[in-house]
Design a protein around this motif. Sequence first.
Motif, PDB file in Angstrom:
ATOM      1  N   ILE A  58       0.655  11.381   0.786  1.00  0.00           N
ATOM      2  CA  ILE A  58      -0.174  10.248   1.208  1.00  0.00           C
ATOM      3  C   ILE A  58      -0.766   9.588  -0.022  1.00  0.00           C
ATOM      4  CG2 ILE A  58      -2.139   9.499   2.592  1.00  0.00           C
ATOM      5  CD1 ILE A  58      -1.757  11.796   4.413  1.00  0.00           C
ATOM      6  N   ALA A  59      -0.633   8.254  -0.088  1.00  0.00           N
ATOM      7  CA  ALA A  59      -1.188   7.493  -1.201  1.00  0.00           C
ATOM      8  C   ALA A  59      -1.983   6.315  -0.670  1.00  0.00           C
ATOM      9  CB  ALA A  59      -0.075   6.996  -2.123  1.00  0.00           C
ATOM     10  N   GLY A  60      -3.058   5.995  -1.370  1.00  0.00           N
ATOM     11  CA  GLY A  60      -3.882   4.847  -1.008  1.00  0.00           C
ATOM     12  C   GLY A  60      -5.214   4.945  -1.713  1.00  0.00           C
ATOM     13  N   PRO A  61      -5.899   3.829  -1.879  1.00  0.00           N
ATOM     14  CA  PRO A  61      -7.173   3.835  -2.594  1.00  0.00           C
ATOM     15  C   PRO A  61      -8.366   4.037  -1.681  1.00  0.00           C
ATOM     16  CG  PRO A  61      -6.521   1.591  -2.157  1.00  0.00           C
ATOM     17  CD  PRO A  61      -5.462   2.469  -1.535  1.00  0.00           C
ATOM     18  N   HIS A  92     -11.232   1.147 -11.010  1.00  0.00           N
ATOM     19  CA  HIS A  92     -10.874   1.202  -9.582  1.00  0.00           C
ATOM     20  C   HIS A  92     -10.724  -0.231  -9.078  1.00  0.00           C
ATOM     21  CE1 HIS A  92     -10.799   2.169  -5.324  1.00  0.00           C
ATOM     22  NE2 HIS A  92     -10.537   3.409  -5.690  1.00  0.00           N
ATOM     23  N   ALA A  93      -9.648  -0.856  -9.535  1.00  0.00           N
ATOM     24  CA  ALA A  93      -9.311  -2.217  -9.119  1.00  0.00           C
ATOM     25  C   ALA A  93      -7.855  -2.216  -8.704  1.00  0.00           C
ATOM     26  CB  ALA A  93      -9.542  -3.195 -10.272  1.00  0.00           C
ATOM     27  N   ALA A  94      -7.518  -3.083  -7.736  1.00  0.00           N
ATOM     28  CA  ALA A  94      -6.176  -3.063  -7.163  1.00  0.00           C
ATOM     29  C   ALA A  94      -5.091  -3.139  -8.234  1.00  0.00           C
ATOM     30  CB  ALA A  94      -6.023  -4.213  -6.167  1.00  0.00           C
ATOM     31  N   GLY A  95      -5.277  -3.986  -9.240  1.00  0.00           N
ATOM     32  CA  GLY A  95      -4.255  -4.154 -10.249  1.00  0.00           C
ATOM     33  C   GLY A  95      -4.186  -3.044 -11.269  1.00  0.00           C
ATOM     34  N   ALA A  96      -5.214  -2.194 -11.318  1.00  0.00           N
ATOM     35  CA  ALA A  96      -5.277  -1.151 -12.349  1.00  0.00           C
ATOM     36  C   ALA A  96      -4.822   0.211 -11.865  1.00  0.00           C
ATOM     37  CB  ALA A  96      -6.703  -1.052 -12.895  1.00  0.00           C
ATOM     38  N   LEU A  97      -4.765   0.431 -10.563  1.00  0.00           N
ATOM     39  CA  LEU A  97      -4.461   1.761 -10.029  1.00  0.00           C
ATOM     40  C   LEU A  97      -2.967   2.040 -10.066  1.00  0.00           C
ATOM     41  CD1 LEU A  97      -6.843   1.809  -6.929  1.00  0.00           C
ATOM     42  CD2 LEU A  97      -7.194   2.927  -9.142  1.00  0.00           C
ATOM     43  N   ARG A  98      -2.628   3.296 -10.384  1.00  0.00           N
ATOM     44  CA  ARG A  98      -1.237   3.731 -10.431  1.00  0.00           C
ATOM     45  C   ARG A  98      -1.100   5.056  -9.695  1.00  0.00           C
ATOM     46  NH1 ARG A  98      -1.198  -0.693 -11.717  1.00  0.00           N
ATOM     47  NH2 ARG A  98      -0.340  -1.722 -13.567  1.00  0.00           N
ATOM     48  N   TRP A  99       0.034   5.221  -9.049  1.00  0.00           N
ATOM     49  CA  TRP A  99       0.348   6.474  -8.365  1.00  0.00           C
ATOM     50  C   TRP A  99       1.690   6.981  -8.865  1.00  0.00           C
ATOM     51  CZ3 TRP A  99      -2.259   2.505  -6.198  1.00  0.00           C
ATOM     52  CH2 TRP A  99      -3.429   2.782  -5.470  1.00  0.00           C
ATOM     53  N   GLY A 118      -3.782  -3.952   0.200  1.00  0.00           N
ATOM     54  CA  GLY A 118      -2.394  -4.380   0.229  1.00  0.00           C
ATOM     55  C   GLY A 118      -1.951  -5.177  -0.975  1.00  0.00           C
ATOM     56  N   THR A 119      -2.841  -5.369  -1.961  1.00  0.00           N
ATOM     57  CA  THR A 119      -2.471  -6.123  -3.162  1.00  0.00           C
ATOM     58  C   THR A 119      -2.208  -5.214  -4.359  1.00  0.00           C
ATOM     59  OG1 THR A 119      -4.764  -6.401  -3.916  1.00  0.00           O
ATOM     60  CG2 THR A 119      -3.900  -8.064  -2.380  1.00  0.00           C
ATOM     61  N   GLU A 120      -2.144  -3.892  -4.140  1.00  0.00           N
ATOM     62  CA  GLU A 120      -1.997  -2.948  -5.249  1.00  0.00           C
ATOM     63  C   GLU A 120      -0.541  -2.887  -5.724  1.00  0.00           C
ATOM     64  OE1 GLU A 120      -4.994  -1.314  -2.208  1.00  0.00           O
ATOM     65  OE2 GLU A 120      -2.929  -2.046  -2.160  1.00  0.00           O
ATOM     66  N   PRO A 121      -0.238  -3.398  -6.922  1.00  0.00           N
ATOM     67  CA  PRO A 121       1.133  -3.286  -7.437  1.00  0.00           C
ATOM     68  C   PRO A 121       1.586  -1.842  -7.577  1.00  0.00           C
ATOM     69  CG  PRO A 121      -0.171  -4.824  -8.763  1.00  0.00           C
ATOM     70  CD  PRO A 121      -1.125  -4.116  -7.851  1.00  0.00           C
ATOM     71  N   GLY A 122       0.638  -0.932  -7.878  1.00  0.00           N
ATOM     72  CA  GLY A 122       0.992   0.467  -8.044  1.00  0.00           C
ATOM     73  C   GLY A 122       1.576   1.085  -6.793  1.00  0.00           C
ATOM     74  N   LEU A 123       1.118   0.649  -5.614  1.00  0.00           N
ATOM     75  CA  LEU A 123       1.662   1.179  -4.367  1.00  0.00           C
ATOM     76  C   LEU A 123       3.064   0.635  -4.108  1.00  0.00           C
ATOM     77  CD1 LEU A 123      -1.465   1.140  -2.020  1.00  0.00           C
ATOM     78  CD2 LEU A 123      -0.356   3.123  -3.065  1.00  0.00           C
ATOM     79  N   ALA A 124       3.298  -0.626  -4.474  1.00  0.00           N
ATOM     80  CA  ALA A 124       4.643  -1.186  -4.330  1.00  0.00           C
ATOM     81  C   ALA A 124       5.624  -0.454  -5.246  1.00  0.00           C
ATOM     82  CB  ALA A 124       4.620  -2.680  -4.646  1.00  0.00           C
ATOM     83  N   VAL A 125       5.197  -0.142  -6.474  1.00  0.00           N
ATOM     84  CA  VAL A 125       6.043   0.614  -7.397  1.00  0.00           C
ATOM     85  C   VAL A 125       6.325   2.004  -6.847  1.00  0.00           C
ATOM     86  CG1 VAL A 125       6.124   1.665  -9.693  1.00  0.00           C
ATOM     87  CG2 VAL A 125       5.287  -0.684  -9.417  1.00  0.00           C
ATOM     88  N   LEU A 126       5.298   2.637  -6.268  1.00  0.00           N
ATOM     89  CA  LEU A 126       5.465   3.973  -5.677  1.00  0.00           C
ATOM     90  C   LEU A 126       6.473   3.933  -4.538  1.00  0.00           C
ATOM     91  CD1 LEU A 126       4.369   6.958  -5.603  1.00  0.00           C
ATOM     92  CD2 LEU A 126       2.799   6.142  -3.820  1.00  0.00           C
ATOM     93  N   GLN A 167     -13.170 -10.096  14.197  1.00  0.00           N
ATOM     94  CA  GLN A 167     -13.686  -9.666  12.898  1.00  0.00           C
ATOM     95  C   GLN A 167     -14.127 -10.867  12.080  1.00  0.00           C
ATOM     96  OE1 GLN A 167     -11.340  -6.754  10.910  1.00  0.00           O
ATOM     97  NE2 GLN A 167     -12.173  -7.192   8.898  1.00  0.00           N
ATOM     98  N   GLU A 168     -15.382 -10.859  11.648  1.00  0.00           N
ATOM     99  CA  GLU A 168     -15.920 -11.945  10.851  1.00  0.00           C
ATOM    100  C   GLU A 168     -16.504 -11.463   9.527  1.00  0.00           C
ATOM    101  OE1 GLU A 168     -18.839 -13.681  13.321  1.00  0.00           O
ATOM    102  OE2 GLU A 168     -17.410 -14.540  14.742  1.00  0.00           O
ATOM    103  N   TYR A 169     -16.471 -10.163   9.277  1.00  0.00           N
ATOM    104  CA  TYR A 169     -17.109  -9.614   8.105  1.00  0.00           C
ATOM    105  C   TYR A 169     -16.060  -9.011   7.173  1.00  0.00           C
ATOM    106  CZ  TYR A 169     -16.586  -5.668  11.244  1.00  0.00           C
ATOM    107  OH  TYR A 169     -16.072  -4.768  12.127  1.00  0.00           O
ATOM    108  N   ASP A 170     -16.441  -8.845   5.948  1.00  0.00           N
ATOM    109  CA  ASP A 170     -15.538  -8.305   4.933  1.00  0.00           C
ATOM    110  C   ASP A 170     -15.573  -6.789   4.973  1.00  0.00           C
ATOM    111  OD1 ASP A 170     -14.026  -7.702   2.755  1.00  0.00           O
ATOM    112  OD2 ASP A 170     -15.554  -8.261   1.283  1.00  0.00           O
ATOM    113  N   GLU A 171     -14.446  -6.193   5.290  1.00  0.00           N
ATOM    114  CA  GLU A 171     -14.375  -4.737   5.346  1.00  0.00           C
ATOM    115  C   GLU A 171     -13.405  -4.228   4.288  1.00  0.00           C
ATOM    116  OE1 GLU A 171     -14.764  -1.875   9.170  1.00  0.00           O
ATOM    117  OE2 GLU A 171     -12.836  -2.782   8.871  1.00  0.00           O
ATOM    118  N   SER A 172     -13.305  -4.983   3.181  1.00  0.00           N
ATOM    119  CA  SER A 172     -12.373  -4.587   2.132  1.00  0.00           C
ATOM    120  C   SER A 172     -12.780  -3.264   1.488  1.00  0.00           C
ATOM    121  CB  SER A 172     -12.281  -5.680   1.061  1.00  0.00           C
ATOM    122  OG  SER A 172     -13.552  -5.937   0.505  1.00  0.00           O
ATOM    123  N   ALA A 173     -14.096  -2.955   1.511  1.00  0.00           N
ATOM    124  CA  ALA A 173     -14.532  -1.631   1.054  1.00  0.00           C
ATOM    125  C   ALA A 173     -14.052  -0.616   2.079  1.00  0.00           C
ATOM    126  CB  ALA A 173     -16.049  -1.590   0.920  1.00  0.00           C
TER     127      ALA A 173
END
Length: 377
Positions: A58-61, A92-99, A118-126, A167-173
């Motif tokens: 399992i991978a994810g931030p 701990h930023a989407a573009g900086a994380l690697r798996w 869903g914007t993490e390049p590291g997950l696409a590479v994985l 949904q009207e609020y930011d739940e990105s955290a």
Amino acid sequence: MLDESLLDAPDDLARADRRGLLRGAADAGARVRTAARHAAEAGLADLRPDGRPRAVLIAGPGTAATGVADLLGALAGASAPVIRLHPTGVAHAAGALRWTLPGWAGPVDLLLIATTDGTEPGLAVLAEQAYRRGSTVVAVAPERSPLSEAVDGAHGLLVPMAKAPYQEYDESAAAGPGALWALLTPLLVLLDRVGLITAAPHTLQLVADRLDRTAERCGPAIVTYSNPAKTLASELADSLPLIWSEGAAAGPAGRRFAATLAELAGRPALAADLPEALPAHGVLLAGDFAAGADPDDFFRDRVEEPQALRARIVLLRDRPAGGLTAAPAARELALSHDTAISELEPEEGTELEQLAELLAVTDFATAYLALASGGHS
């Protein structure tokens, strides 16, 4: 300090809840139903697997992905190892994380990707790496995100992440209450199909119903004295929660509670499983955090001093099989050190129902602590 008057002021709570924590907790049942529907539409319910995977990776931030891995590992038990792939990176930023996929991973293993971003390049590479190794890839991610485009089709199976109703609020955290169920539910459906856990459609409906009933008991309109989540939040004011868990489902619930208290409410907490919690945290009950601990100068003026943290035990239990329990020993240790104890034990039901109730009550309690403490809403 906890503003207890705010706990029984629903309108004021709603205005303070800019992150939608209470709405996210209240919508958890609806999120399970929507996520189960998305899983069915993606074809998970119709899978006819040849056999069980050797291992589940399992991978994810973030907190939600951590919780998903912990929960699935507990539910799968000895059926197959469930291993979380921890990210690395300079931030701990989407573009900086690697798996990184383990060297032994191959065609008999299953890679699960869970993300609210869903914007993490590291997950696409994985996912590309797993595809080249022959591993099956299943991802839960926001629809039309870069990751969804990278995974969907030849490289794997995508389940669009379920959003909350209106949904009207930011739940990105990813620590928000609804995010956990949006990511977890499709993976429950998948692992049920491959034979690692039991999470049939009827069971998931029972889980959603249990979440709805718990939300009714713990909602903002229910006064503190009859609201288990508000009561727990009030009891944890000015305390260091020692979260002691007993039972396969309660362990991950306790660890998630500690994580969300820190991330959402800015509150330190420690989690451990019984019976090992007794020696692990026992010294805390006799040291500076003990209920009777007091600095040397008893008579000095403390009016302007902040309230000292005192340990308080939170005992989370699902119903142990065979009657074997360390709860009496935990209560005896607390009593011997004059330490207060709060207890949560779910109603009868399936393992998933009991887990859902523990998660819901503690998610609501975290939200009330965050809102009534000020500065973290």
